[in-house]
Design a protein around this motif. Structure first.
Motif, PDB file in Angstrom:
ATOM      1  N   HIS A 265       6.169  15.809   3.998  1.00 36.82           N
ATOM      2  CA  HIS A 265       7.231  16.301   3.120  1.00 36.82           C
ATOM      3  C   HIS A 265       7.164  15.618   1.746  1.00 36.82           C
ATOM      4  O   HIS A 265       7.379  16.263   0.713  1.00 36.82           O
ATOM      5  N   VAL A 266       6.852  14.340   1.742  1.00 33.26           N
ATOM      6  CA  VAL A 266       6.757  13.627   0.465  1.00 33.26           C
ATOM      7  C   VAL A 266       5.582  14.157  -0.356  1.00 33.26           C
ATOM      8  O   VAL A 266       5.678  14.279  -1.578  1.00 33.26           O
TER       9      VAL A 266
ATOM     10  N   PHE B  41       0.850  -1.179   0.000  1.00 32.46           N
ATOM     11  CA  PHE B  41       0.000   0.000   0.000  1.00 32.46           C
ATOM     12  C   PHE B  41       0.891   1.235   0.000  1.00 32.46           C
ATOM     13  O   PHE B  41       2.061   1.182   0.397  1.00 32.46           O
TER      14      PHE B  41
ATOM     15  N   PRO C  59      -1.299  12.963   7.920  1.00 33.52           N
ATOM     16  CA  PRO C  59      -0.555  11.709   8.092  1.00 33.52           C
ATOM     17  C   PRO C  59      -0.351  11.346   9.553  1.00 33.52           C
ATOM     18  O   PRO C  59      -0.401  12.211  10.430  1.00 33.52           O
ATOM     19  N   LYS C  60      -0.125  10.062   9.786  1.00 34.54           N
ATOM     20  CA  LYS C  60       0.225   9.578  11.126  1.00 34.54           C
ATOM     21  C   LYS C  60       1.546   8.830  11.042  1.00 34.54           C
ATOM     22  O   LYS C  60       1.858   8.219  10.023  1.00 34.54           O
ATOM     23  N   THR C  61       2.270   8.856  12.123  1.00 34.95           N
ATOM     24  CA  THR C  61       3.521   8.109  12.190  1.00 34.95           C
ATOM     25  C   THR C  61       3.219   6.619  12.345  1.00 34.95           C
ATOM     26  O   THR C  61       2.404   6.232  13.172  1.00 34.95           O
ATOM     27  N   ASP C  62       3.813   5.831  11.501  1.00 35.56           N
ATOM     28  CA  ASP C  62       3.659   4.381  11.625  1.00 35.56           C
ATOM     29  C   ASP C  62       4.877   3.713  10.995  1.00 35.56           C
ATOM     30  O   ASP C  62       5.876   4.390  10.746  1.00 35.56           O
ATOM     31  N   VAL C  63       4.808   2.414  10.761  1.00 36.37           N
ATOM     32  CA  VAL C  63       5.976   1.718  10.214  1.00 36.37           C
ATOM     33  C   VAL C  63       6.400   2.241   8.850  1.00 36.37           C
ATOM     34  O   VAL C  63       7.519   2.017   8.430  1.00 36.37           O
ATOM     35  N   ARG C  64       5.511   2.918   8.156  1.00 36.57           N
ATOM     36  CA  ARG C  64       5.871   3.424   6.826  1.00 36.57           C
ATOM     37  C   ARG C  64       6.576   4.771   6.886  1.00 36.57           C
ATOM     38  O   ARG C  64       7.050   5.263   5.873  1.00 36.57           O
ATOM     39  N   GLY C  65       6.629   5.382   8.054  1.00 41.39           N
ATOM     40  CA  GLY C  65       7.338   6.651   8.153  1.00 41.39           C
ATOM     41  C   GLY C  65       6.670   7.604   9.123  1.00 41.39           C
ATOM     42  O   GLY C  65       5.524   7.394   9.550  1.00 41.39           O
ATOM     43  N   SER C  66       7.383   8.665   9.440  1.00 43.58           N
ATOM     44  CA  SER C  66       6.842   9.655  10.378  1.00 43.58           C
ATOM     45  C   SER C  66       5.834  10.540   9.655  1.00 43.58           C
ATOM     46  O   SER C  66       5.851  10.672   8.425  1.00 43.58           O
ATOM     47  N   ALA C  67       4.977  11.171  10.453  1.00 43.20           N
ATOM     48  CA  ALA C  67       3.997  12.101   9.889  1.00 43.20           C
ATOM     49  C   ALA C  67       4.722  13.210   9.138  1.00 43.20           C
ATOM     50  O   ALA C  67       4.321  13.609   8.037  1.00 43.20           O
ATOM     51  N   GLU C  68       5.793  13.695   9.723  1.00 36.12           N
ATOM     52  CA  GLU C  68       6.547  14.790   9.113  1.00 36.12           C
ATOM     53  C   GLU C  68       7.091  14.372   7.738  1.00 36.12           C
ATOM     54  O   GLU C  68       7.029  15.128   6.764  1.00 36.12           O
ATOM     55  N   TYR C  69       7.610  13.161   7.711  1.00 39.63           N
ATOM     56  CA  TYR C  69       8.168  12.668   6.456  1.00 39.63           C
ATOM     57  C   TYR C  69       7.100  12.570   5.373  1.00 39.63           C
ATOM     58  O   TYR C  69       7.284  13.000   4.235  1.00 39.63           O
TER      59      TYR C  69
END
Lengths: 289, 795
Positions: free
Chosen positions: A271-272, A195, A258-268
């Motif tokens: 940014h993407v 996903f 976004p939320k922070t989870d195994v796919r990355g931080s909310a901040e990241y």
């Protein structure tokens, strides 16, 4: 796979299907491509009393333009068909870019666009595309009457859609464009078939360098697919340049939840989104010019 | 004069003959455990704990018993009546078969149900009502050692903390002295995340206890049928000769199928209780959350360095997270496998290491995932520390390695942790790799790209590892020394059957072991059938893992073929009517010394063994051999990876990957290359995406293939393979292990490449997996990114 016991019906017409739906009420579940439903029943997260397999119903496996220029996609039209469609390749760049990024080839062979939107997984790609393009789901009732539900209202929550009991989603519809369509779909995934960590659908309708309509929607960065309304409005009536692109990218990043989870931080992830909007619009700028 | 045989043509040493196994696999004609259907067989499913740590207050099975088609509902209490609620592990701990007192990790086995079909068995599991009293879960070693942490193993008498072992090796004082003299000390801390071997075929068994004969036959997904038979005899208190373990086709093992799992034991007990065959086939989630994981080690280490780059000493500490039961499959005398093989490739005078294992509320283990008893963990830390040390010194990565790698004239070389390297050409391998990648050119390219805002990086990994456990002085499992055996029978027409004690899981033994016989006897490989995996019909062997099949069973195969050849020589002398001393061997044929045209083939000797043996000779042409290796085999690898990192998203792409492997003599080059590519794919996976983690409640994240990522052909990079050949001095045909080298040495090459691409940021370490967000975070904030990826939402 060892699901719970269920009753299986494979109606040969929509009328028969409506009959089964009537008999089982909300205990019935429609099976089209099955790529979301079957994993759920395999894990016993879902245990419908009756599975209504619509694959034997003729007339649902199509995608074609109507005389009014709208695109209709039947409930049994597979991702694979859309991936290889000359029509989409020539006139629907956002959809054409999305189809090959759906899951993996095995899923694309079976899964359907309409089923994906109905499943309303916040990480589903097609719902973002439909949001960006102003698409609708056409729901049909037993009496033959139909209603069109904009996808913005169709997806009402994670894994929840606006279909009423006894309705079947028979096709999706994308209205005719005002001008030439440009756009794309960008997807950051950890591995093919994953996903989206972040998905971005961009669908512009352009004439003479001016954007008549802008559609931007996000996948995987909120409780649902997110339509970036402010970013869309910022582009409408404008042309693409460094400053309009930057503004749209910023507004889209702000719209993400976004939320922070195994796919990355909310901040990241935010940014993407910014990076993707910048890249998508910069590329379109080049091709539209 | 007879034409000399072409060894490659008849499928001998060095022939890339096609795998004989593939015909049946590709045509769907393989027989895996799940393919067997026995008369009267019932199906078993396991009820697993949803909680990581909880006291069991009650288990009510009454509703499950009422479901039509259910034949057995087995609980820990019932198993305890047969002394089977607990079982010993291969690390001399105990493991619950079915939980009686507490559950200690999510996915732990609580009960099992046998029914007419798996659907009913699963319904039966759902009908069992378990009442829990939740306890605080512990998900890492630091929590387990915190003040007031609950004791996970309160079942063990005298256990007052959550430590499962403490271990040390090396020269502590000598190392301290060397550190005192160092110009520079380079320190590194990192975490090798938990991963799972994840064979595509999950574990399973069909236990068939015949109540009339009292014979127990078990079809089982095991990499080590003979040692499993011994274990079953011990655990179930059954006579060993009445146990037959059949390990049919195996859909991948990677270390996951070495241990004894509760499901096997339950199927055996249920079969005894029901007097019917009981089939248990694990599902993917069951496999990922309950069977042995790998890695999950926290390291803290340092290198003592002289200004000129010479390494004076190394010391490091490992904290391993062993989950709820200490059940590493490893030789008896070791507690964290062969992790002290770290730094073996480097000439370092002093070394000291310590290790400590923690019980946590996670799945038990850890198993050696495609490696020889935790050497992957050893070599990853080694190569990350070597890169950090070179950076700290301001030295070139290749030059620093060249300065410190063991040189050709230093063999045999004793490492500071006690291993004896016997052979290698480490410098040559490194040079081949540097040359292949175009090292100097790439460094220039990298600088030019950096000026344009692009980030290129290059990573090197050089390592040797001990494969082929092992010599009987040091290596045993359950007190049984780690040798292997082979039996070879040549039939009258010259066709042969080779029986070995190892067990293929995809390595191609049926192909390559025949090639060894071909090399020794000249019988075409196509005329040799290789049998394995049935304890009633094959000689004893310790199994296939730790890259030990070719080094040990392969050596036994060569030795038994030589014994057969020795007898054939006598037959040849008889047929040629000369004395044995006047018979000369060439491949596949004996001839009279000085008269090459006067000879007999090995096939003619075979016929004579059954129809024309000399007076007084015992008929037949067969023998057996046991091989007790005097040392491990020591393959060497130099891996170099180049990458480009997207500065905006942290996504990194592999540009090139060069692998130079020296595994000694290659039996089947195609299969060797396949092993390297497979191992490198897993190395890439570990560096890039593959991990299992747990949230604060002890829920396993990575319990299915949506969350636990295996790379596909789409993202796996291409590999450029090269070879150097340094034969093993003790192996009869000079071969060394190769199945695991790439998985062992590969991860550091990928990570070092990404670290090299961000070498201007001051970032010292990004823990695996190097998911894009972690690389981006390191670049943006110029800080290390450590530990397992977060699993909880921050908002």
């Amino acid at each position: 796979m060892y699901p719970s016991r269920f009753h299986y019906e494979a109606p040969r017409s929509l009328d028969e299907a409506f009959g089964v739906l009537q008999a089982y009420g909300d205990e019935a579940k429609i099976l089209a491509g099955g790529q979301s439903l079957i994993p759920l029943i395999k894990l016993r997260f879902a245990a419908p009393a009756c599975i209504v397999d619509i694959n034997n119903i003729p007339g649902l496996d199509f995608h074609e333009e109507d005389s009014d220029g709208s695109l209709n996609i039947g409930a049994l039209c597979r991702h694979r068909t859309l991936e290889r469609s000359p029509l989409l390749r020539s006139k629907y760049p956002t959809m054409s870019a999305t189809a090959p990024l759906i899951a993996d080839p095995m899923v694309r062979n079976r899964g359907t666009l309409v089923g994906s939107v109905c499943h309303a997984d916040p990480q589903g790609d097609w719902a973002s595309v439909m949001l960006a393009m102003g698409g609708e789901i056409i729901a049909r009732r037993a009496d033959g009457s139909e209603r069109a539900i904009p996808v913005s209202q169709f997806v009402v929550g994670p894994f929840q859609n606006a279909l009423a009991q006894g309705e079947i989603a028979v096709r999706a519809r994308v209205p005719a464009a005002r001008g030439t369509r440009t756009g794309t779909y960008l997807k950051l995934e950890r591995r093919v078939g994953d996903f989206a960590t972040v998905g971005l659908a961009v669908a512009l309708e352009v004439s003479g360098g001016t954007i008549n309509r802008a559609g931007l929607a996000l996948t995987g960065v909120g409780p649902n697919n997110i339509q970036c309304t402010a970013a869309e409005q910022s582009l409408a009536g404008k042309s693409l340049n460094a400053s309009t692109i930057e503004q749209a990218a910023r507004l889209a990043a702000e719209a993400a939840q976004p939320k922070t989870d195994v796919r990355g931080s909310a901040e990241y992830k935010r940014h993407v989104v910014y990076t993707f909007v910048t890249r998508a619009l910069s590329n379109r700028q080049a091709s539209a010019a | 004069m007879a034409q000399a045989l072409d060894e490659i043509k008849i499928g001998g040493l060095g022939s890339s003959r096609k795998r004989v196994e593939d015909d049946r696999f590709l045509r769907g004609k393989g027989n895996y455990t799940d393919d067997f259907k026995l008369p009267g067989m019932v199906h078993m499913e396991i009820l697993r704990s949803p909680l990581a740590h909880a006291r069991i207050k009650s288990i009510d099975t009454s509703k499950a018993w009422q479901i039509p088609g259910v034949h057995m509902v087995l609980t820990g209490e019932m198993a305890a009546q047969h002394n089977l609620a607990w079982m010993p592990t291969l690390s001399y701990d105990t493991q619950a078969v079915l939980a009686t007192d507490k559950v200690r990790f999510q996915g732990q086995e609580i009960a099992c149900v046998c029914a007419d079909d798996p659907y009913i068995a699963k319904d039966g599991c759902e009908a069992i009502v378990v009442e829990y009293e939740p306890l605080p879960p512990i998900v890492n070693p630091w929590q387990s050692q915190a003040e007031g942490a609950p004791i996970i193993r309160d079942d063990k008498e005298g256990q007052t903390d959550n430590i499962c072992y403490r271990w040390e090796v090396g020269d502590r004082e000598g190392t301290e002295r060397a550190f005192a003299q160092a110009d520079l000390v380079s320190k590194l801390e990192l975490h090798y995340p938990r991963s799972h071997p994840s064979p595509i075929e999950c574990c399973g068994s069909i236990a068939d206890y015949n109540s009339a004969t009292a014979k127990l036959t078990v079809y089982m997904t095991t990499q080590a049928p003979h040692i499993i038979r011994a274990a079953v005899a011990i655990v179930a208190e059954l006579p060993e000769h009445m146990i037959r373990i059949i390990s049919p086709d195996i859909g991948g093992g990677f270390g996951n199928k070495v241990p004894v799992y509760p499901g096997y034991v339950c199927s055996i007990l249920c079969s005894i209780l029901l007097a019917r065959p009981v089939k248990w086939i694990e599902d993917k989630t069951g496999n990922l959350i309950s069977t042995h994981y790998a890695r999950d080690i926290y390291y803290k280490g340092e290198l003592a360095l002289r200004k000129d780059g010479k390494i004076l000493a190394v010391r490091f500490h490992c904290d391993s997270d062993n989950g709820a039961f200490f059940s590493d499959a490893q030789p008896t005398k070791f507690k964290i496998g062969l992790i002290h093989s770290a730094f073996a490739a480097y000439d370092i005078p002093y070394g000291y290491m310590t290790a400590q294992g923690a019980y946590t509320n996670k799945a038990p283990g850890g198993v050696a995932y495609r490696c020889s008893f935790r050497v992957t963990e050893a070599m990853f830390f080694q190569e990350r520390a070597i890169q950090a040390a070179a950076s700290d010194l301001g030295m070139d990565q290749a030059a620093f390695r060249r300065l410190n790698l063991v040189k050709d004239d230093q063999f045999p070389f004793r490492t500071p942790y006690g291993f004896l390297l016997d052979s290698g050409q480490f410098h040559k391998c490194l040079d081949v790799a540097l040359n292949a990648i175009g090292y100097d050119d790439f460094l220039r390219e990298k600088e030019a790209a950096r000026a344009q805002g692009r980030r290129l990086g290059i990573g090197i990994s050089t390592m040797t590892e001990p494969l082929g456990a092992g010599n009987s002085r040091e290596y045993d499992i359950l007190g049984i020394k780690m040798f292997d055996a082979a039996e070879l029978r040549v039939h009258p027409s010259g066709k042969a059957i080779l029986k070995i004690g190892s067990q293929t899981q995809g390595q191609g033994h049926e192909t390559t072991f025949a090639q060894i016989v071909t090399h020794e006897l000249g019988i075409p490989a196509a005329d040799i059938l290789v049998q394995h995996g049935d304890t009633d019909n094959t000689p004893f062997g310790m199994g296939t893992y730790a890259s030990r099949s070719t080094p040990v069973a392969g050596a036994a195969t060569a030795m038994v073929a030589r014994k057969v050849r020795a007898k054939a020589r006598k037959l040849a002398a008889h047929l040629l009517e000369v004395s044995e001393e006047d018979v000369e061997w060439e491949l596949g044929r004996f001839h009279v010394r000085g008269a090459p045209s006067n000879g007999v083939s090995i096939q003619e000797c075979a016929m004579a063994a059954y129809g024309n043996m000399p007076d007084g000779m015992e008929p037949g042409l067969e023998n057996n051999a046991y091989y007790d290796p005097p040392n491990m085999t020591w393959p060497f690898a130099a891996y170099i990876v180049t990458v480009e990192v997207d500065p905006e998203t942290g996504v990194w792409d592999v540009l090139r990957m060069v692998a130079v492997d020296d595994c000694g003599v290659r039996i089947n080059p195609m299969i060797v290359e396949g092993q390297i590519m497979g191992g490198m794919t897993e190395a890439y996976a570990m560096a890039n995406m593959q991990f299992i983690t747990y949230d604060a409640e002890g829920n396993c994240v990575g319990s299915n293939y949506m969350d636990y990522l295996l790379p596909t052909a789409w993202e796996t990079p291409g590999f450029e393979l090269h070879e150097v050949v340094t034969p093993s001095p003790h192996h009869p045909i000079g071969a060394k292990g190769i199945g695991e080298c790439a998985a062992v040495g590969g991860p550091a090459a990928f990570v070092n490449a990404v670290m090299n691409a961000v070498d201007d940021t001051g970032v010292r370490n990004i823990d695996m997996p190097l998911l894009p967000d972690r690389v981006w975070e390191a670049m943006k904030y110029k800080r290390d990114v450590s530990g397992a990826p977060p699993v909880k939402s921050d908002s």
